[in-house]
Design a protein around this motif. Structure first.
Motif, PDB file in Angstrom:
ATOM      1  N   VAL A 136       0.866  -1.185   0.000  1.00 39.81           N
ATOM      2  CA  VAL A 136       0.000   0.000   0.000  1.00 39.81           C
ATOM      3  C   VAL A 136       0.905   1.238   0.000  1.00 39.81           C
ATOM      4  CG1 VAL A 136      -1.804   1.298   1.182  1.00 39.81           C
ATOM      5  CG2 VAL A 136      -1.807  -1.208   1.268  1.00 39.81           C
ATOM      6  N   ARG A 195       1.009   5.353   0.158  1.00 40.39           N
ATOM      7  CA  ARG A 195       0.144   6.434   0.665  1.00 40.39           C
ATOM      8  C   ARG A 195       0.852   7.781   0.580  1.00 40.39           C
ATOM      9  NH1 ARG A 195      -2.572   4.827   6.016  1.00 40.39           N
ATOM     10  NH2 ARG A 195      -3.922   3.860   4.428  1.00 40.39           N
ATOM     11  N   TYR A 250      -2.746   0.560   7.549  1.00 38.10           N
ATOM     12  CA  TYR A 250      -3.135   0.486   6.146  1.00 38.10           C
ATOM     13  C   TYR A 250      -4.419  -0.322   5.940  1.00 38.10           C
ATOM     14  CZ  TYR A 250       1.502   2.373   5.388  1.00 38.10           C
ATOM     15  OH  TYR A 250       2.611   3.177   5.418  1.00 38.10           O
ATOM     16  N   LEU A 296      -8.309   2.642   4.450  1.00 40.88           N
ATOM     17  CA  LEU A 296      -7.652   3.359   3.367  1.00 40.88           C
ATOM     18  C   LEU A 296      -7.838   4.867   3.499  1.00 40.88           C
ATOM     19  CD1 LEU A 296      -8.549   1.081   0.327  1.00 40.88           C
ATOM     20  CD2 LEU A 296      -6.472   1.089   1.712  1.00 40.88           C
ATOM     21  N   ASP A 322      -4.738   6.401  -1.877  1.00 40.58           N
ATOM     22  CA  ASP A 322      -3.936   5.195  -1.643  1.00 40.58           C
ATOM     23  C   ASP A 322      -3.835   4.355  -2.917  1.00 40.58           C
ATOM     24  OD1 ASP A 322      -3.444   5.829   0.947  1.00 40.58           O
ATOM     25  OD2 ASP A 322      -4.659   4.235   1.837  1.00 40.58           O
TER      26      ASP A 322
END
Length: 272
Positions: A197, A199, A222, A225, A229
């Motif tokens: 993930v 970000r 994570y 969300l 993302d």
């Protein structure tokens, strides 16, 4: 001789069944959910409002004429009677959302709101900003109802999923499980224990890995969300191998198997 052949066959069958069982388990999510505490997942759900976010803000009251100045003269029976501002973590893709006055957060983290002027959203979650706006509205309106939602909450899902792409989350809230559900789940070649993930928040890029097979996922930062993302699902080694194979390999193996069987039958007939 026949006994040896039968023994080899049974061993192969047992190994094959065990391999299939392990493969099946590898596809299961949240395998230890009963042993995992879920209290900490709540604190990760409230992300802060970011520069460039599009906030849909609708003020309602018993007397709608009183709140017209706060809605930029926008009024609609569909908007007033709708309930898509309700909470929840179930994303809705492709469903028409309720319209309303939209405000874009500027580079300083402010929005220009009717009557009240500039309002700061910096370091505030949607819930905190909504509560603050309601408090300020009580000076002008009796028992106002303030609805705030994020109109451009999008996540990107790439890799070994059935439907890659950008997804808009209608209610501005989603977990990684919700998002992967929108993408049609992982393919059989997706690595469920190694999902990346990426970000971007307050101009800073961070990243982390999550394991869908481990229920501790729900306590990960994570799990819930945030706007923008990107979820990337890596492929297993099996996918790498199959992608390098000749697409006709399966046909060749089938043909070879049939040929070997035919030869065995012919040899057996001649021996008789």
């Amino acid at each position: 001789m026949k006994g040896k052949i039968l023994g080899i066959f049974l061993v192969f069958l047992l190994v094959s069944c065990k391999t299939k069982q392990n493969a099946k388990n590898d596809l299961n999510y949240m395998q230890n959910i009963e042993k995992v505490a879920t209290e900490s997942s709540v604190k990760n759900s409230n992300s802060t409002i970011q520069v460039g976010d599009q906030l849909v803000i609708l003020i309602t009251a018993k007397d709608m004429d009183v709140v017209k100045p706060f809605n930029q003269n926008y009024f609609s029976s569909e908007v007033i009677q709708g309930n898509s501002f309700a909470g929840g973590n179930t994303p809705n893709q492709g469903i028409s959302t309720i319209a309303g006055p939209t405000y874009i957060v500027d580079s300083d983290g402010n929005i220009d709101f009717p009557v009240l002027g500039k309002l700061s959203t910096k370091d505030k979650s949607l819930v905190a900003f909504k509560d603050e706006l309601r408090d300020r509205m009580t000076k002008y309106v009796i028992n106002p109802s303030v609805n705030v939602r994020l109109a451009n909450f999008r996540v990107t899902i790439l890799g070994e999923v059935n439907k890659q792409g950008d997804y808009t989350i209608a209610n501005g809230q989603a977990t990684i499980l919700n998002a992967l559900g929108l993408a049609g789940d992982l393919t059989m070649y997706g690595k469920r224990d190694d999902i990346l993930v990426i970000r971007t928040e307050n101009g800073t890029i961070t990243h982390g890995k999550v394991n869908l097979q481990d229920a501790n996922l729900i306590n990960s930062p994570y799990y819930n969300l945030k706007q923008g993302d990107a979820i990337i699902v890596s492929a297993t080694k099996i996918r790498d191998l199959t992608s390098k194979q000749n697409p006709n390999t399966g046909l060749y193996l089938t043909a070879a198997s049939i040929a070997v069987t035919a030869i065995a039958v012919v040899v057996s007939l001649f021996k008789k």
